[in-house]
Design a protein around this motif. Sequence first.
Motif, mmCIF file in Angstrom:
data_model
loop_
_atom_site.group_PDB
_atom_site.id
_atom_site.type_symbol
_atom_site.label_atom_id
_atom_site.label_comp_id
_atom_site.label_asym_id
_atom_site.label_seq_id
_atom_site.Cartn_x
_atom_site.Cartn_y
_atom_site.Cartn_z
ATOM 1 N N GLY A 162 -5.566 2.475 13.145
ATOM 2 C CA GLY A 162 -5.763 2.854 11.746
ATOM 3 C C GLY A 162 -6.827 1.920 10.955
ATOM 4 O O GLY A 162 -6.718 1.592 9.621
ATOM 5 N N GLY A 163 -7.228 0.867 11.619
ATOM 6 C CA GLY A 163 -8.217 -0.123 10.818
ATOM 7 C C GLY A 163 -9.699 0.213 10.820
ATOM 8 O O GLY A 163 -10.147 1.382 10.846
ATOM 9 N N ALA A 164 -10.596 -0.715 11.147
ATOM 10 C CA ALA A 164 -11.974 -0.360 11.001
ATOM 11 C C ALA A 164 -12.819 -1.378 12.039
ATOM 12 O O ALA A 164 -12.552 -2.592 12.427
ATOM 13 C CB ALA A 164 -12.534 -0.643 9.594
ATOM 14 N N VAL A 165 -13.957 -0.755 12.455
ATOM 15 C CA VAL A 165 -14.669 -1.307 13.248
ATOM 16 C C VAL A 165 -15.438 -2.808 12.931
ATOM 17 O O VAL A 165 -15.938 -3.782 13.375
ATOM 18 C CB VAL A 165 -15.456 -0.731 14.267
ATOM 19 C CG1 VAL A 165 -14.759 0.399 15.196
ATOM 20 C CG2 VAL A 165 -16.699 -0.003 13.389
ATOM 21 N N GLN A 169 -14.060 5.447 14.948
ATOM 22 C CA GLN A 169 -13.072 5.530 13.981
ATOM 23 C C GLN A 169 -12.948 6.618 13.189
ATOM 24 O O GLN A 169 -12.079 7.170 12.570
ATOM 25 C CB GLN A 169 -13.383 4.248 13.049
ATOM 26 C CG GLN A 169 -12.706 3.905 11.868
ATOM 27 C CD GLN A 169 -13.550 2.838 11.210
ATOM 28 O OE1 GLN A 169 -14.233 1.992 11.725
ATOM 29 N NE2 GLN A 169 -13.548 2.994 9.697
ATOM 30 N N TRP A 170 -14.257 7.339 12.969
ATOM 31 C CA TRP A 170 -14.386 8.500 12.214
ATOM 32 C C TRP A 170 -14.266 9.992 12.877
ATOM 33 O O TRP A 170 -14.712 9.504 14.105
ATOM 34 C CB TRP A 170 -15.552 8.430 11.232
ATOM 35 C CG TRP A 170 -15.508 7.749 9.924
ATOM 36 C CD1 TRP A 170 -14.413 6.540 9.636
ATOM 37 C CD2 TRP A 170 -16.289 7.560 8.997
ATOM 38 N NE1 TRP A 170 -15.086 6.212 8.641
ATOM 39 C CE2 TRP A 170 -15.869 6.466 8.170
ATOM 40 C CE3 TRP A 170 -17.503 8.396 8.691
ATOM 41 C CZ2 TRP A 170 -16.528 6.241 7.093
ATOM 42 C CZ3 TRP A 170 -18.235 7.740 7.328
ATOM 43 C CH2 TRP A 170 -17.900 6.716 6.665
ATOM 44 N N PRO A 207 -4.439 -2.849 10.080
ATOM 45 C CA PRO A 207 -3.538 -2.989 8.998
ATOM 46 C C PRO A 207 -2.494 -4.474 9.089
ATOM 47 O O PRO A 207 -2.444 -4.638 10.751
ATOM 48 C CB PRO A 207 -2.656 -1.823 9.333
ATOM 49 C CG PRO A 207 -3.424 -0.862 10.084
ATOM 50 C CD PRO A 207 -4.115 -1.772 10.990
ATOM 51 N N VAL A 208 -2.334 -4.961 8.134
ATOM 52 C CA VAL A 208 -2.048 -6.329 8.516
ATOM 53 C C VAL A 208 -0.752 -6.703 9.065
ATOM 54 O O VAL A 208 -0.638 -7.620 9.911
ATOM 55 C CB VAL A 208 -1.699 -7.073 6.865
ATOM 56 C CG1 VAL A 208 -0.624 -6.505 6.213
ATOM 57 C CG2 VAL A 208 -1.701 -8.611 7.064
ATOM 58 N N GLU A 209 0.049 -5.770 9.192
ATOM 59 C CA GLU A 209 1.573 -5.651 9.960
ATOM 60 C C GLU A 209 0.827 -5.603 11.488
ATOM 61 O O GLU A 209 1.918 -6.061 12.520
ATOM 62 C CB GLU A 209 2.327 -4.776 9.630
ATOM 63 C CG GLU A 209 2.001 -3.193 9.876
ATOM 64 C CD GLU A 209 1.198 -2.467 8.792
ATOM 65 O OE1 GLU A 209 0.606 -3.441 8.213
ATOM 66 O OE2 GLU A 209 0.928 -1.346 8.765
ATOM 67 N N ALA A 264 -6.793 0.194 5.912
ATOM 68 C CA ALA A 264 -7.521 -0.947 6.015
ATOM 69 C C ALA A 264 -8.094 -1.431 4.382
ATOM 70 O O ALA A 264 -8.732 -0.596 4.011
ATOM 71 C CB ALA A 264 -8.824 -0.813 6.780
ATOM 72 N N ARG A 276 0.817 -1.185 0.024
ATOM 73 C CA ARG A 276 -0.135 0.055 -0.097
ATOM 74 C C ARG A 276 0.861 1.283 -0.049
ATOM 75 O O ARG A 276 2.048 1.141 0.171
ATOM 76 C CB ARG A 276 -0.960 0.035 1.075
ATOM 77 C CG ARG A 276 -0.289 0.187 2.554
ATOM 78 C CD ARG A 276 -1.372 0.254 3.570
ATOM 79 N NE ARG A 276 -1.717 -0.847 4.380
ATOM 80 C CZ ARG A 276 -1.166 -1.215 5.594
ATOM 81 N NH1 ARG A 276 0.106 -0.508 5.991
ATOM 82 N NH2 ARG A 276 -1.591 -2.392 6.186
ATOM 83 N N VAL A 310 -10.836 -4.952 11.799
ATOM 84 C CA VAL A 310 -9.847 -4.763 10.773
ATOM 85 C C VAL A 310 -8.942 -3.998 11.498
ATOM 86 O O VAL A 310 -8.875 -2.945 12.092
ATOM 87 C CB VAL A 310 -10.332 -4.182 9.493
ATOM 88 C CG1 VAL A 310 -9.351 -4.301 8.512
ATOM 89 C CG2 VAL A 310 -11.561 -4.784 8.888
#
Lengths: 449, 449
Positions: free
Chosen positions: B397-400, B417-418, B332-334, A187, A110, B330
């Motif tokens: 920095g992800g999502a609920v 989140q927002w 970030p994958v790391e 995300a 990304r 969600v």
Amino acid sequence: MSAALARELATLLERSDAVLDATSAQARPYMTDATESRAVRGRAAAVARPATAAEVAAVVRWCYGHDVPIVARGGGTGYAGGAVPRDGSEVVLSLERLAGPAQLEPGAWRAWVPAGARTADVRRRVREHGLFLPPDPASAESSMIGGNLATNAGGPHSFKYGVTGAWVTGVQVVLAPGDLVEFGGRARKDVAGYDLRSLLIGSEGTLGVLTGAWLRLIPAPAAAVPVRAVYPNAAAGCRAIEAVFAAGAVGAAALGGGHGGFVVIAEADGTREEEAWALRDELLEVLGEGAVEIAALEERAEVAALWRWREGVSLAVTAQRGGKLSEDIVVPVERLPEALAAVLEVGARHGLSACSWGHAGDGNIHATFLIDAAARDDVARAEAAARELFELAARLGGAVSGEHGVGLVKRGALSLQWSAAAVAAHERVKRLFDPKGLLNPGKKLARPA
Amino acid sequence: MSAALARELATLLERSDAVLDATSAQARPYMTDATESRAVRGRAAAVARPATAAEVAAVVRWCYGHDVPIVARGGGTGYAGGAVPRDGSEVVLSLERLAGPAQLEPGAWRAWVPAGARTADVRRRVREHGLFLPPDPASAESSMIGGNLATNAGGPHSFKYGVTGAWVTGVQVVLAPGDLVEFGGRARKDVAGYDLRSLLIGSEGTLGVLTGAWLRLIPAPAAAVPVRAVYPNAAAGCRAIEAVFAAGAVGAAALGGGHGGFVVIAEADGTREEEAWALRDELLEVLGEGAVEIAALEERAEVAALWRWREGVSLAVTAQRGGKLSEDIVVPVERLPEALAAVLEVGARHGLSACSWGHAGDGNIHATFLIDAAARDDVARAEAAARELFELAARLGGAVSGEHGVGLVKRGALSLQWSAAAVAAHERVKRLFDPKGLLNPGKKLARPA
């Protein structure tokens, strides 16, 4: 008025040369875009060139508070006049200085990219990390990510990989009356809120001013081999494209047509070289049927020459008579022969030479009438002809614009395609995000003004 | 009241059994969804089962005109209570009878599908034509396309292929106060209007009632080989997932974690068999690092058993204590290792057993607390624990929610989140599309009520 406005704006921006007098020579390029070839050129009150998203927000807030309309602008490579000011009342808000370092996170495929970054630069930078950003509008060297976002730009790779919006996980945007907001982020999946990210992408600066985005990337193909096939006529070329669908070959199919022969370009790529070779062989076989000439281009130089030729088609066509009117209508792919024939027929009826090229797999053609931009009558006849094409696209279940957007020159055409209730929803959304009607006024209108 | 309402609705619908008394045994299944395992169950005024989009529009128009709230419902397989009525005032609008024949156009890789079609049925039907619809929520046999659209559903293939919305070129929807409208259609590219299609997808019946969609398809993979790897712990499993990114291998990576070992499933597919074999070999090598067990599953029966196991994880976890509270955050994958550890830690602090599984490549985990659904205290503690996870996802920095949606059970979490300005935009859009607040009230709320 204009000088006073420029002074006001200058107080909001750090650099002294961030605001241009709209009548200066330096401001001249900001008054048009690629629609210059059809004599679209406007006037503005000032050109503001903020350097940060916060400065963009400050300009929007000031303008919104003082009833000054705003035309957001990227690389100025658009074909719809979407970034062109009109009557001299607007501030052109150029995002070119939002070009600060992109934030690359290659380990997670990304990148954060500001609106002013050039498309081709971003593509090259991620490529250095073995990654690929598929959207590649023909003007990638000049176009900016912000403009790609604002128009949801496509390009030859869209058939296989999708348009710009498919690669965006988050946007940063200034909403009226001047709020800097983010929808989405790093995300890769997010259904927490309404998809306002997608709503803003493609809204052409009429709902907000996009200042940057988080882009999703994929591993770069190990190889990409264009196959170029020439057919005696459009009908034979369209049969070849249908054969690509029937064979289930996922190529990035583009086309170039015209009065005489018909050229199809399909790119075979793969994350392993062998995949690209196998797809190349399949495309050679499938596209070979009915072709008078076919070749896979494997030398770096000939591939570069092919894409240069493809990117230059638009300019070469313009050069014929000095100007052109080109509309990127979309039809269901099986209706391509009908649409291509109609472009010629409609042109002839209006006394205009015509040709088409575009993105065959997507049914997205650049239907083009050659004009002398200085001749008012030429422009009027071409616009009447274009309107018939919009009606055709709508009748066939297609779209009046596949990638260029509506801007100024296709305003009103949506009402041919959408029902009255759908058009009403479009207009309600506009009023919701821009109650004062100051964000790129007169653009992306659903109905004729 | 309820009986009178049922009679009114019955006059709008052709079939005599199209309206159910909400208190009848037949109506009972319509009062909950998969959140039943956490004791979410509601009451309704009636259940309406229209057979056509026009009948859906008629019901919406009547209800909107009479201030009766509407809860649209697909297969009832949701995990967020999005299709569950609340207080007995609502009409449950079941779309199950909009299951008429899908219109397949395989030559152009597309299909029109009504909202009531079962996901797995559609996937099987297009497969007969050599085509593939990638989104595959775990409940595909029961879930309906309408529900997939309303939640923008994902599934194990989303990492490689994207979620439901990525495969939709047009939607048909009933907007308040009862207008049947289409946004988009067959065209693969369309920037003529604002992207209201994407805005409606994932809006969980709170902006309109989706009645069908044009889906884009791709040629089916010639082969798909799942690779299953077991690691001693989550940290080792997450390192393996990062290695998949570093190697640039585009697998459809899922994961299953827990207290003990950690399982990663990655599917190798390709439009040619050789591509799938090559990707399989690459995944075996990359995922093999640190694995205590690894195998590619190639026998039809073992592949089927693996996916059955994967689809059954949710039920198996529920069976432990009779109920569960599972939130699909969600990150970030790391940040996966951090998130997986936090689920256990937060659970322990609240006295709850916990486990996670999900879609590793997307950083989307189903963070799950085991509860006895009949014990109010269990539910309360699990909800407090879940809130900590929402805060974690937002902080990272992800999502609920990555795919289940907000529904009833995650209402308010978006405000973590927002930003306030983004939340305000979400709420303004809701009011625009549903000025009376009758479309699935109380669902997908951005802020705590």
